[in-house]
Scaffold this active site. Structure first.
Site, PDB file in Angstrom:
ATOM      1  CE  LYS A  22      13.052 -37.780  30.151  1.00  0.00           C
ATOM      2  NZ  LYS A  22      13.683 -36.985  31.243  1.00  0.00           N
ATOM      3  N   PRO A 107       2.139 -35.353  32.711  1.00  0.00           N
ATOM      4  CG  PRO A 107       2.860 -35.399  34.924  1.00  0.00           C
ATOM      5  CD  PRO A 107       2.345 -36.282  33.842  1.00  0.00           C
ATOM      6  N   GLY A 109       6.126 -30.223  32.297  1.00  0.00           N
ATOM      7  CA  GLY A 109       7.056 -29.685  33.271  1.00  0.00           C
ATOM      8  C   GLY A 109       7.376 -30.657  34.380  1.00  0.00           C
ATOM      9  N   GLY A 111       9.576 -33.445  33.784  1.00  0.00           N
ATOM     10  CA  GLY A 111      10.817 -34.149  33.523  1.00  0.00           C
ATOM     11  C   GLY A 111      10.621 -35.567  33.030  1.00  0.00           C
ATOM     12  CG  LEU A 112       7.589 -37.665  34.028  1.00  0.00           C
ATOM     13  CD1 LEU A 112       6.147 -37.977  34.409  1.00  0.00           C
ATOM     14  CD2 LEU A 112       8.532 -38.698  34.642  1.00  0.00           C
ATOM     15  N   GLY A 113       9.479 -36.289  29.753  1.00  0.00           N
ATOM     16  CA  GLY A 113       9.683 -36.390  28.319  1.00  0.00           C
ATOM     17  C   GLY A 113       8.425 -36.583  27.504  1.00  0.00           C
ATOM     18  N   GLY A 114       7.295 -36.074  27.971  1.00  0.00           N
ATOM     19  CA  GLY A 114       6.035 -36.316  27.272  1.00  0.00           C
ATOM     20  C   GLY A 114       6.012 -35.812  25.844  1.00  0.00           C
ATOM     21  N   GLY A 115       6.482 -34.598  25.609  1.00  0.00           N
ATOM     22  CA  GLY A 115       6.486 -34.056  24.255  1.00  0.00           C
ATOM     23  C   GLY A 115       7.373 -34.859  23.325  1.00  0.00           C
ATOM     24  CB  SER A 116      10.796 -36.195  23.725  1.00  0.00           C
ATOM     25  OG  SER A 116      11.446 -34.947  23.864  1.00  0.00           O
ATOM     26  CG  ASP A 150      14.891 -36.037  26.373  1.00  0.00           C
ATOM     27  OD1 ASP A 150      16.132 -36.007  26.365  1.00  0.00           O
ATOM     28  OD2 ASP A 150      14.202 -35.621  27.325  1.00  0.00           O
TER      29      ASP A 150
END
Length: 305
Positions: A22, A107, A109, A111-116, A150
Protein backbone atom coordinates in the site's frame (compact mmCIF):
# COMPACT_ATOMS: atom_id res chain seq x y z
CA UNK A 1 -3.97 -7.27 -0.89
CA UNK A 2 -3.77 -11.00 -1.44
CA UNK A 3 -4.90 -13.84 -3.61
CA UNK A 4 -4.30 -17.54 -3.31
CA UNK A 5 -4.46 -20.71 -5.31
CA UNK A 6 -5.18 -24.01 -3.57
CA UNK A 7 -4.71 -27.61 -4.60
CA UNK A 8 -5.15 -31.00 -2.96
CA UNK A 9 -2.28 -32.57 -4.92
CA UNK A 10 0.38 -33.67 -2.42
CA UNK A 11 3.10 -32.87 -4.95
CA UNK A 12 2.23 -29.18 -4.90
CA UNK A 13 1.88 -26.51 -2.24
CA UNK A 14 -1.44 -26.31 -0.44
CA UNK A 15 -1.58 -22.64 -1.37
CA UNK A 16 0.44 -19.79 -2.80
CA UNK A 17 -0.54 -16.41 -1.36
CA UNK A 18 0.35 -13.16 -3.10
CA UNK A 19 0.45 -10.24 -0.67
CA UNK A 20 0.60 -6.77 -2.21
CA UNK A 21 1.49 -3.46 -0.61
CA UNK A 22 0.00 0.00 0.00
CA UNK A 23 0.87 3.66 -0.16
CA UNK A 24 -0.51 6.53 1.91
CA UNK A 25 -1.70 9.32 -0.35
CA UNK A 26 -2.37 11.44 2.71
CA UNK A 27 -1.19 10.87 6.29
CA UNK A 28 -1.71 13.28 9.16
CA UNK A 29 -0.78 12.43 12.74
CA UNK A 30 -3.44 13.98 14.96
CA UNK A 31 -1.84 13.28 18.32
CA UNK A 32 -0.74 10.58 20.75
CA UNK A 33 -3.36 8.63 22.65
CA UNK A 34 -3.37 7.66 26.31
CA UNK A 35 -2.57 4.05 25.31
CA UNK A 36 0.67 5.17 23.60
CA UNK A 37 -0.62 4.77 20.05
CA UNK A 38 -1.29 7.71 17.74
CA UNK A 39 -4.51 8.84 16.13
CA UNK A 40 -4.23 9.25 12.38
CA UNK A 41 -6.12 10.46 9.35
CA UNK A 42 -4.79 8.65 6.31
CA UNK A 43 -5.80 7.60 2.82
CA UNK A 44 -4.67 4.10 1.81
CA UNK A 45 -4.27 2.92 -1.77
CA UNK A 46 -3.48 -0.79 -2.41
CA UNK A 47 -0.88 -1.64 -5.05
CA UNK A 48 -0.17 -5.00 -6.72
CA UNK A 49 3.62 -4.74 -6.46
CA UNK A 50 6.10 -5.07 -5.03
CA UNK A 51 4.49 -8.10 -3.42
CA UNK A 52 5.51 -10.88 -1.06
CA UNK A 53 4.85 -14.54 -1.86
CA UNK A 54 3.76 -16.97 0.86
CA UNK A 55 3.93 -20.68 0.04
CA UNK A 56 2.09 -23.10 2.34
CA UNK A 57 2.78 -26.83 2.32
CA UNK A 58 1.78 -29.73 4.55
CA UNK A 59 4.03 -30.73 7.43
CA UNK A 60 4.12 -33.85 9.57
CA UNK A 61 1.13 -34.43 11.86
CA UNK A 62 1.53 -32.82 15.25
CA UNK A 63 4.26 -30.38 14.21
CA UNK A 64 2.06 -27.29 14.09
CA UNK A 65 3.64 -24.47 12.12
CA UNK A 66 7.15 -24.19 10.70
CA UNK A 67 8.19 -20.85 9.26
CA UNK A 68 10.96 -19.99 6.82
CA UNK A 69 11.64 -16.45 5.56
CA UNK A 70 13.99 -15.20 2.86
CA UNK A 71 14.78 -12.21 5.10
CA UNK A 72 17.19 -13.84 7.56
CA UNK A 73 17.24 -10.89 9.98
CA UNK A 74 13.72 -11.80 11.14
CA UNK A 75 13.63 -14.55 13.77
CA UNK A 76 10.72 -16.96 13.05
CA UNK A 77 9.07 -16.37 16.44
CA UNK A 78 9.18 -12.60 15.82
CA UNK A 79 7.64 -12.82 12.36
CA UNK A 80 4.08 -11.50 12.19
CA UNK A 81 3.05 -14.69 10.36
CA UNK A 82 4.00 -16.77 13.41
CA UNK A 83 1.94 -14.44 15.62
CA UNK A 84 -0.91 -14.63 13.12
CA UNK A 85 -0.94 -18.44 13.20
CA UNK A 86 -0.79 -18.57 17.01
CA UNK A 87 -3.50 -15.96 17.60
CA UNK A 88 -5.82 -17.41 14.99
CA UNK A 89 -5.40 -20.82 16.57
CA UNK A 90 -6.08 -19.41 20.03
CA UNK A 91 -9.27 -17.78 18.75
CA UNK A 92 -10.57 -20.79 16.81
CA UNK A 93 -8.80 -23.93 18.01
CA UNK A 94 -7.62 -24.48 14.42
CA UNK A 95 -3.90 -25.30 14.36
CA UNK A 96 -3.13 -26.94 10.99
CA UNK A 97 0.19 -28.72 10.49
CA UNK A 98 1.78 -26.52 7.85
CA UNK A 99 5.09 -25.11 6.68
CA UNK A 100 5.05 -21.45 5.68
CA UNK A 101 7.74 -20.13 3.35
CA UNK A 102 7.82 -16.34 2.95
CA UNK A 103 9.61 -14.73 0.03
CA UNK A 104 10.07 -11.07 0.99
CA UNK A 105 9.95 -8.74 -2.01
CA UNK A 106 8.34 -5.74 -0.30
CA UNK A 107 11.28 -3.85 1.23
CA UNK A 108 11.28 -3.57 4.99
CA UNK A 109 11.20 -0.12 6.56
CA UNK A 110 9.70 1.34 3.38
CA UNK A 111 6.28 2.38 4.65
CA UNK A 112 4.55 -0.07 2.30
CA UNK A 113 2.90 -2.30 4.92
CA UNK A 114 4.55 -5.56 3.89
CA UNK A 115 4.23 -7.30 7.25
CA UNK A 116 0.59 -6.28 7.62
CA UNK A 117 -0.17 -7.47 4.10
CA UNK A 118 1.43 -10.85 4.82
CA UNK A 119 -0.65 -11.20 8.00
CA UNK A 120 -3.89 -10.38 6.19
CA UNK A 121 -3.15 -12.93 3.46
CA UNK A 122 -2.48 -15.68 6.01
CA UNK A 123 -5.55 -14.73 8.08
CA UNK A 124 -7.77 -15.02 5.02
CA UNK A 125 -6.27 -18.40 4.13
CA UNK A 126 -6.58 -19.83 7.65
CA UNK A 127 -10.14 -18.60 7.99
CA UNK A 128 -11.14 -20.26 4.72
CA UNK A 129 -9.55 -23.53 5.84
CA UNK A 130 -11.00 -23.50 9.38
CA UNK A 131 -14.43 -24.77 8.32
CA UNK A 132 -17.01 -24.51 11.11
CA UNK A 133 -14.40 -22.88 13.35
CA UNK A 134 -13.95 -19.90 11.04
CA UNK A 135 -14.40 -16.37 12.36
CA UNK A 136 -17.13 -14.02 11.24
CA UNK A 137 -16.12 -10.74 9.61
CA UNK A 138 -16.30 -8.74 12.84
CA UNK A 139 -14.15 -11.16 14.84
CA UNK A 140 -11.68 -11.59 11.97
CA UNK A 141 -11.30 -7.83 11.72
CA UNK A 142 -10.80 -7.56 15.48
CA UNK A 143 -8.05 -10.17 15.33
CA UNK A 144 -6.47 -8.35 12.38
CA UNK A 145 -6.44 -5.11 14.38
CA UNK A 146 -4.73 -6.86 17.30
CA UNK A 147 -1.97 -8.00 14.94
CA UNK A 148 -1.34 -4.52 13.52
CA UNK A 149 -3.17 -1.30 12.73
CA UNK A 150 -2.75 -1.73 8.95
CA UNK A 151 -3.88 -5.37 8.79
CA UNK A 152 -7.64 -4.59 8.56
CA UNK A 153 -6.96 -2.41 5.52
CA UNK A 154 -5.34 -5.31 3.68
CA UNK A 155 -8.40 -7.46 4.47
CA UNK A 156 -10.56 -4.74 2.90
CA UNK A 157 -8.20 -4.35 -0.08
CA UNK A 158 -9.61 -1.19 -1.65
CA UNK A 159 -8.91 2.53 -1.34
CA UNK A 160 -10.01 3.72 2.08
CA UNK A 161 -9.76 6.54 4.56
CA UNK A 162 -8.55 5.36 7.93
CA UNK A 163 -8.86 7.06 11.28
CA UNK A 164 -8.19 5.99 14.86
CA UNK A 165 -4.94 4.02 14.86
CA UNK A 166 -5.49 3.58 11.13
CA UNK A 167 -7.94 0.73 11.67
CA UNK A 168 -11.28 2.55 11.35
CA UNK A 169 -11.91 2.33 7.61
CA UNK A 170 -14.19 4.21 5.22
CA UNK A 171 -14.00 2.88 1.62
CA UNK A 172 -13.70 5.62 -0.99
CA UNK A 173 -13.49 6.02 -4.76
CA UNK A 174 -10.02 7.25 -5.58
CA UNK A 175 -10.21 10.24 -7.96
CA UNK A 176 -6.85 10.14 -9.77
CA UNK A 177 -7.54 8.08 -12.89
CA UNK A 178 -5.75 8.12 -16.25
CA UNK A 179 -2.43 9.06 -14.71
CA UNK A 180 0.81 7.19 -14.03
CA UNK A 181 2.23 6.46 -10.60
CA UNK A 182 5.95 5.96 -9.98
CA UNK A 183 6.95 4.28 -6.72
CA UNK A 184 10.57 4.68 -5.62
CA UNK A 185 12.02 2.35 -2.98
CA UNK A 186 15.43 3.63 -1.82
CA UNK A 187 17.80 1.19 -0.15
CA UNK A 188 17.07 2.56 3.31
CA UNK A 189 15.23 1.19 6.33
CA UNK A 190 13.17 3.61 8.45
CA UNK A 191 11.84 2.06 11.66
CA UNK A 192 8.24 3.01 12.32
CA UNK A 193 8.73 3.25 16.10
CA UNK A 194 11.66 5.64 15.59
CA UNK A 195 9.59 7.79 13.20
CA UNK A 196 6.76 8.17 15.71
CA UNK A 197 9.19 9.02 18.50
CA UNK A 198 10.89 11.60 16.27
CA UNK A 199 7.53 13.17 15.44
CA UNK A 200 6.65 13.28 19.15
CA UNK A 201 9.89 15.09 19.98
CA UNK A 202 9.13 17.80 17.41
CA UNK A 203 5.38 18.23 17.71
CA UNK A 204 3.89 16.65 20.79
CA UNK A 205 4.22 19.70 23.03
CA UNK A 206 2.60 21.79 20.27
CA UNK A 207 -0.29 19.45 19.54
CA UNK A 208 -3.65 21.09 20.14
CA UNK A 209 -6.80 19.23 21.24
CA UNK A 210 -8.49 17.64 18.24
CA UNK A 211 -11.71 15.94 17.27
CA UNK A 212 -11.66 12.66 15.33
CA UNK A 213 -12.54 12.98 11.65
CA UNK A 214 -16.06 12.03 10.63
CA UNK A 215 -16.69 10.10 7.39
CA UNK A 216 -18.02 13.35 5.90
CA UNK A 217 -14.77 15.11 6.79
CA UNK A 218 -12.85 12.27 5.17
CA UNK A 219 -14.81 12.49 1.94
CA UNK A 220 -14.26 16.24 1.77
CA UNK A 221 -10.53 15.62 2.09
CA UNK A 222 -10.64 12.99 -0.65
CA UNK A 223 -12.23 15.50 -3.01
CA UNK A 224 -9.32 17.84 -2.29
CA UNK A 225 -6.97 15.20 -3.69
CA UNK A 226 -8.15 16.07 -7.19
CA UNK A 227 -6.00 19.17 -6.66
CA UNK A 228 -3.05 16.91 -5.70
CA UNK A 229 -2.91 17.84 -2.02
CA UNK A 230 -0.57 15.04 -0.94
CA UNK A 231 0.71 15.18 2.64
CA UNK A 232 2.63 13.11 5.19
CA UNK A 233 3.34 14.21 8.77
CA UNK A 234 6.38 11.93 8.91
CA UNK A 235 8.27 13.81 6.20
CA UNK A 236 9.64 16.52 8.52
CA UNK A 237 11.40 14.20 11.02
CA UNK A 238 12.34 11.56 8.43
CA UNK A 239 13.78 14.02 5.90
CA UNK A 240 15.73 15.74 8.67
CA UNK A 241 17.35 12.41 9.59
CA UNK A 242 17.70 11.13 6.01
CA UNK A 243 18.17 14.09 3.62
CA UNK A 244 18.75 11.70 0.71
CA UNK A 245 15.02 10.93 0.87
CA UNK A 246 14.20 14.59 0.35
CA UNK A 247 16.35 14.39 -2.79
CA UNK A 248 14.20 11.54 -4.10
CA UNK A 249 11.07 13.67 -3.73
CA UNK A 250 12.83 16.58 -5.45
CA UNK A 251 13.67 14.33 -8.43
CA UNK A 252 10.03 13.27 -8.72
CA UNK A 253 8.77 16.85 -8.62
CA UNK A 254 11.45 18.13 -10.99
CA UNK A 255 10.40 15.44 -13.48
CA UNK A 256 6.94 17.00 -13.67
CA UNK A 257 4.99 15.13 -10.99
CA UNK A 258 1.54 16.54 -10.25
CA UNK A 259 2.04 15.38 -6.66
CA UNK A 260 4.67 13.47 -4.70
CA UNK A 261 4.85 12.29 -1.10
CA UNK A 262 6.48 9.74 1.19
CA UNK A 263 4.45 6.63 2.07
CA UNK A 264 3.87 5.73 5.71
CA UNK A 265 6.91 6.31 7.88
CA UNK A 266 9.17 5.94 4.81
CA UNK A 267 11.48 5.32 3.12
CA UNK A 268 9.47 4.80 -0.08
CA UNK A 269 8.26 7.79 -2.10
CA UNK A 270 5.73 7.94 -4.89
CA UNK A 271 4.40 10.46 -7.38
CA UNK A 272 1.66 10.77 -9.97
CA UNK A 273 2.22 12.11 -13.48
CA UNK A 274 -0.22 13.43 -16.06
CA UNK A 275 2.02 12.40 -18.97
CA UNK A 276 3.73 9.01 -19.37
CA UNK A 277 6.93 10.62 -20.70
CA UNK A 278 7.28 12.50 -17.39
CA UNK A 279 7.04 9.24 -15.48
CA UNK A 280 9.64 7.67 -17.78
CA UNK A 281 11.97 10.60 -17.13
CA UNK A 282 11.59 10.20 -13.37
CA UNK A 283 12.25 6.46 -13.57
CA UNK A 284 15.40 7.05 -15.61
CA UNK A 285 16.75 9.61 -13.14
CA UNK A 286 16.00 7.39 -10.14
CA UNK A 287 17.53 4.27 -11.66
CA UNK A 288 20.68 6.26 -12.48
CA UNK A 289 20.98 6.55 -8.68
CA UNK A 290 20.35 2.82 -8.20
CA UNK A 291 16.91 3.43 -6.69
CA UNK A 292 14.44 0.61 -7.49
CA UNK A 293 11.19 1.83 -9.04
CA UNK A 294 7.75 0.46 -9.90
CA UNK A 295 5.37 2.03 -12.40
CA UNK A 296 1.57 1.75 -12.39
CA UNK A 297 -1.16 3.19 -14.60
CA UNK A 298 -3.81 4.64 -12.30
CA UNK A 299 -6.97 3.05 -13.59
CA UNK A 300 -10.17 1.69 -11.99
CA UNK A 301 -8.64 -1.79 -11.61
CA UNK A 302 -6.02 -0.42 -9.20
CA UNK A 303 -7.75 2.59 -7.70
CA UNK A 304 -11.12 1.00 -7.01
CA UNK A 305 -10.16 -2.65 -6.45
Amino acid sequence: MSQFMSTNDLNYPLATLVAGCKVNIFLRILGRRDDGYHDLATLFLPLPSPHDVITITRSAPGTGVQLFCSEKTIAPEQNILFKCYERFGCATGFYPDITISLQKNIPMGAGLGGGSSDAAALLQYLNEQAGASCLNDVDLNRLACDLGADVPFFLLNRPAWATGRGDQLTPVHFPLHDMTMVLACPHLHVATAWAYNAWDEIYLAKTSPYSPLTPEDALDMVSALSNFVFYNSFEVPVFARHPQLRSVKEILLASGAAGAVMSGSGASQFAVFREPFQAEQAVRRLRERDIPTHVFPLNPRISES
